[in-house]
Scaffold this motif. Structure first.
Motif, PDB file in Angstrom:
ATOM      1  N   GLY A 141     -21.653  -2.129  19.085  1.00 23.44           N
ATOM      2  CA  GLY A 141     -22.805  -3.001  19.307  1.00 23.44           C
ATOM      3  C   GLY A 141     -22.954  -3.304  20.786  1.00 23.44           C
ATOM      4  N   ASP A 142     -24.172  -3.214  21.294  1.00 22.01           N
ATOM      5  CA  ASP A 142     -24.429  -3.447  22.719  1.00 22.01           C
ATOM      6  C   ASP A 142     -25.848  -3.964  22.856  1.00 22.01           C
ATOM      7  OD1 ASP A 142     -24.774  -3.412  25.480  1.00 22.01           O
ATOM      8  OD2 ASP A 142     -23.779  -1.496  25.754  1.00 22.01           O
ATOM      9  N   ASP A 143     -25.989  -5.217  23.304  1.00 24.75           N
ATOM     10  CA  ASP A 143     -27.320  -5.800  23.393  1.00 24.75           C
ATOM     11  C   ASP A 143     -27.332  -6.885  24.461  1.00 24.75           C
ATOM     12  OD1 ASP A 143     -29.968  -6.320  22.823  1.00 24.75           O
ATOM     13  OD2 ASP A 143     -29.647  -6.542  20.670  1.00 24.75           O
ATOM     14  N   ILE A 144     -28.519  -7.293  24.857  1.00 24.70           N
ATOM     15  CA  ILE A 144     -28.708  -8.405  25.788  1.00 24.70           C
ATOM     16  C   ILE A 144     -29.500  -9.479  25.062  1.00 24.70           C
ATOM     17  CG2 ILE A 144     -29.763  -9.152  27.952  1.00 24.70           C
ATOM     18  CD1 ILE A 144     -29.327  -6.353  29.046  1.00 24.70           C
ATOM     19  N   VAL A 145     -28.980 -10.693  25.085  1.00 26.13           N
ATOM     20  CA  VAL A 145     -29.665 -11.790  24.399  1.00 26.13           C
ATOM     21  C   VAL A 145     -30.125 -12.828  25.421  1.00 26.13           C
ATOM     22  CG1 VAL A 145     -28.354 -11.454  22.282  1.00 26.13           C
ATOM     23  CG2 VAL A 145     -27.522 -13.085  23.980  1.00 26.13           C
ATOM     24  N   ARG A 146     -31.193 -13.482  25.066  1.00 27.03           N
ATOM     25  CA  ARG A 146     -31.763 -14.511  25.934  1.00 27.03           C
ATOM     26  C   ARG A 146     -31.484 -15.885  25.356  1.00 27.03           C
ATOM     27  NH1 ARG A 146     -38.204 -15.281  27.518  1.00 27.03           N
ATOM     28  NH2 ARG A 146     -37.913 -17.098  28.916  1.00 27.03           N
ATOM     29  N   THR A 147     -30.964 -16.788  26.169  1.00 23.83           N
ATOM     30  CA  THR A 147     -30.733 -18.173  25.779  1.00 23.83           C
ATOM     31  C   THR A 147     -31.442 -19.075  26.784  1.00 23.83           C
ATOM     32  OG1 THR A 147     -28.789 -18.705  27.133  1.00 23.83           O
ATOM     33  CG2 THR A 147     -28.409 -17.424  25.115  1.00 23.83           C
ATOM     34  N   PRO A 148     -31.581 -20.356  26.500  1.00 29.17           N
ATOM     35  CA  PRO A 148     -32.168 -21.270  27.485  1.00 29.17           C
ATOM     36  C   PRO A 148     -31.378 -21.328  28.788  1.00 29.17           C
ATOM     37  CG  PRO A 148     -32.186 -22.278  25.314  1.00 29.17           C
ATOM     38  CD  PRO A 148     -31.372 -21.028  25.198  1.00 29.17           C
ATOM     39  N   ILE A 166     -15.720  -4.793  12.812  1.00 31.43           N
ATOM     40  CA  ILE A 166     -15.109  -6.103  12.591  1.00 31.43           C
ATOM     41  C   ILE A 166     -16.137  -7.114  12.103  1.00 31.43           C
ATOM     42  CG2 ILE A 166     -14.002  -8.063  13.728  1.00 31.43           C
ATOM     43  CD1 ILE A 166     -12.572  -6.133  15.543  1.00 31.43           C
ATOM     44  N   ALA A 167     -17.292  -7.158  12.763  1.00 32.90           N
ATOM     45  CA  ALA A 167     -18.313  -8.142  12.404  1.00 32.90           C
ATOM     46  C   ALA A 167     -18.771  -7.971  10.962  1.00 32.90           C
ATOM     47  CB  ALA A 167     -19.494  -8.035  13.361  1.00 32.90           C
ATOM     48  N   GLN A 168     -19.020  -6.737  10.554  1.00 31.53           N
ATOM     49  CA  GLN A 168     -19.490  -6.494   9.196  1.00 31.53           C
ATOM     50  C   GLN A 168     -18.425  -6.817   8.159  1.00 31.53           C
ATOM     51  OE1 GLN A 168     -20.760  -2.399   9.424  1.00 31.53           O
ATOM     52  NE2 GLN A 168     -22.636  -2.897  10.539  1.00 31.53           N
ATOM     53  N   THR A 169     -17.167  -6.514   8.500  1.00 27.80           N
ATOM     54  CA  THR A 169     -16.095  -6.790   7.545  1.00 27.80           C
ATOM     55  C   THR A 169     -15.884  -8.287   7.365  1.00 27.80           C
ATOM     56  OG1 THR A 169     -14.993  -4.715   8.138  1.00 27.80           O
ATOM     57  CG2 THR A 169     -13.687  -6.356   6.968  1.00 27.80           C
ATOM     58  N   LEU A 222     -27.916 -11.282  15.481  1.00 24.00           N
ATOM     59  CA  LEU A 222     -27.370 -10.181  16.268  1.00 24.00           C
ATOM     60  C   LEU A 222     -26.324  -9.409  15.475  1.00 24.00           C
ATOM     61  CD1 LEU A 222     -27.230  -8.899  19.215  1.00 24.00           C
ATOM     62  CD2 LEU A 222     -25.235 -10.381  19.534  1.00 24.00           C
ATOM     63  N   LEU A 223     -25.438 -10.125  14.802  1.00 21.26           N
ATOM     64  CA  LEU A 223     -24.329  -9.504  14.070  1.00 21.26           C
ATOM     65  C   LEU A 223     -24.703  -9.118  12.644  1.00 21.26           C
ATOM     66  CD1 LEU A 223     -21.335 -11.803  15.139  1.00 21.26           C
ATOM     67  CD2 LEU A 223     -22.184  -9.734  16.257  1.00 21.26           C
ATOM     68  N   GLY A 224     -25.870  -9.573  12.178  1.00 19.29           N
ATOM     69  CA  GLY A 224     -26.242  -9.316  10.793  1.00 19.29           C
ATOM     70  C   GLY A 224     -25.580 -10.276   9.822  1.00 19.29           C
TER      71      GLY A 224
END
Length: 225
Positions: A54-61, A73-76, A105-107
């Motif tokens: 997984g590789d992404d850019i997220v925007r926060t305040p 790992i995340a899915q498990t 993001l992780l589902g």
């Protein structure tokens, strides 16, 4: 015993921070270009680390953040929570944005995982003490139960000997597992095997287990959000 209760940090645990030159050259499993004897070859090998699929850019305040994680790992973790094998809780400085940013993001389904409220996102009160207090309180609660739940805590900064000593002073009625990953790779394959074994059969573990990845390194400040 009841199902294990799992508290997880995000940065340095699920969200890894690999060395820039490693990531620029392909990441985990792509270390052929390193000099002989470079310790990073072992650290970033697929025998030790999960590939960050997984590789992404997220925007926060507060700005933009690059996120790199193992979907495996995340899915498990989410599947284990969905099937009732664990109670899954966020315990991270991303607290205000877990359901809005991290879960999509992780589902993950925010109705399945929970977010521990452990610091004030405005005043930052308890930001330096709230994680340990949260786990400490849960372990203390479980000591009062006839059918206690084992507790798992995953954190690259706060799972260390002093914290372990404080938790063990409660004499937990159910085993406690503390995992401290190397933030450059997040949870290692070796640590993941320990976590899975604990979830499947916590009664085979002692009162408290602290596992620190041997390659962890100290760094000033806080990585991530």
């Amino acid at each position: 015993m009841n199902r294990p209760v799992l508290y997880t940090d995000f940065d340095g645990v699920l969200n890894a921070f690999p060395d820039k030159d490693i990531q620029d050259n392909g990441g985990v499993g792509h270390t052929q270009w390193l000099d002989d004897g470079d310790p990073r070859a072992q650290l970033y090998s697929t025998e030790r680390a999960f590939v960050l699929t997984g590789d992404d850019i997220v925007r926060t305040p507060c700005g933009y953040y690059r996120i790199r994680w193992s979907r495996n790992i995340a899915q498990t973790l989410h599947r284990l929570a969905s099937e009732g094998d664990i109670e899954l809780n966020w315990l991270t400085t991303w607290q205000p944005y877990c359901s809005r940013i991290l879960d999509p993001l992780l589902g993950w389904d925010p109705h399945i995982e929970h977010t521990a409220i452990w610091y004030d996102p405005i005043s930052y009160e308890r930001r330096y003490t709230g994680k340990l207090s949260t786990v400490f309180s849960r372990v203390r609660f479980e000591t009062t139960q006839a059918n206690p739940s084992p507790v798992i805590w995953l954190d690259d900064e706060e799972c260390y000997e002093t914290a372990a000593d404080r938790i063990q002073s409660l004499h937990p009625k159910a085993p406690v597992l503390m995992i401290r990953p190397d933030a450059r790779i997040g949870i290692s394959r070796r640590q993941w095997r320990i976590i899975k074994k604990f979830i499947q059969d916590p009664e085979t573990f002692p009162e408290l287990t602290l596992d620190e990845e041997p390659t962890i390194r100290e760094y000033p400040g806080h990585l991530g959000f």
